[in-house]
Scaffold this active site. Structure first.
Site, PDB file in Angstrom:
ATOM      1  CG  ASN A 107      40.730  72.185 -66.079  1.00 22.61           C
ATOM      2  OD1 ASN A 107      41.711  71.570 -65.796  1.00 22.61           O
ATOM      3  ND2 ASN A 107      40.030  71.864 -67.092  1.00 22.61           N
ATOM      4  CG  HIS A 161      43.043  63.736 -67.029  1.00 19.54           C
ATOM      5  ND1 HIS A 161      42.601  64.346 -68.493  1.00 19.54           N
ATOM      6  CD2 HIS A 161      42.820  62.361 -67.141  1.00 19.54           C
ATOM      7  CE1 HIS A 161      42.358  63.075 -69.323  1.00 19.54           C
ATOM      8  NE2 HIS A 161      42.608  62.126 -68.429  1.00 19.54           N
ATOM      9  CD  GLU A 180      43.338  59.404 -70.454  1.00 17.16           C
ATOM     10  OE1 GLU A 180      42.941  59.989 -71.201  1.00 17.16           O
ATOM     11  OE2 GLU A 180      42.382  59.179 -69.534  1.00 17.16           O
TER      12      GLU A 180
END
Ligand code: IDP
Ligand code: MG
Length: 152
Positions: free
Chosen positions: A116, A119, A130
């Site tokens: 996909n 992110h 993150e």
């Protein structure tokens, strides 16, 4: 002012890099008005990806996910601006491209949930986690954007 400093972590996954979608993603975030504060290409280690996806460690697809994410370089970025986390997720589309509307990145450029292409952080808290996992403090650039007074 503080709300304009919200940051999100966006990463173009190995398939997005291989398929030449990096420029398109940059273009969409730039055109929207978000400010790029960090960007690098990195072939991430298994260890980094395990930490990044720690919340999914018990899911059946976890080993496949780690293999996919370490299969080539990713382009990691930090984008800043009002609502960057939530709006960033809207720009990405749903986790499964089949559920993603046309006009979203996943809706326009991919087909399968296991490939996909991108992110995006799902909350301000995970964005901060993150960002500190993928970037050193001195890799985050501090500058004022000439566009800001025309955006806010
Ligand atoms: P998100 O990336 O939209 O936040 P998460 O549920 O956090 O979605 O899952 C992380 C990543 O794991 C997804 O982007 C996708 O690459 C992969 N993934 C999620 N669900 C599946 C699945 O059912 N099969 C294979 N891979 C999956
Ligand atoms: Mg997620």
């Amino acid at each position: 002012m503080a709300e304009q400093k919200e940051r999100t972590f966006i990463a173009i996954k190995p398939d997005g890099v291989q398929r030449g979608i990096v420029g398109e993603v940059l273009k969409r975030f730039e055109m929207k008005g978000y400010k790029l504060v960090a960007m690098k290409m990195v072939h991430a280690s298994e260890d980094l990806l395990m930490q990044h996806y720690i919340d999914l460690k018990d899911r059946p697809f976890f080993p496949t996910l780690i293999k996919y994410m370490t299969s080539g370089p990713v382009v990691a970025m930090v984008w800043e601006g009002k609502g960057a986390v939530k709006t960033g997720r809207v720009m990405l589309g749903e986790t499964n491209p089949a559920d993603s509307k046309p006009g979203t990145i996943r809706g326009d450029f991919c087909i399968d949930v296991s490939k996909n292409i991108i992110h995006g952080s799902d909350s301000v808290e995970s964005a901060n986690k993150e960002i500190s996992l993928w970037f050193k403090q001195d890799e985050l650039c501090s500058y004022s954007s000439c566009a800001s007074s025309w955006l806010y």
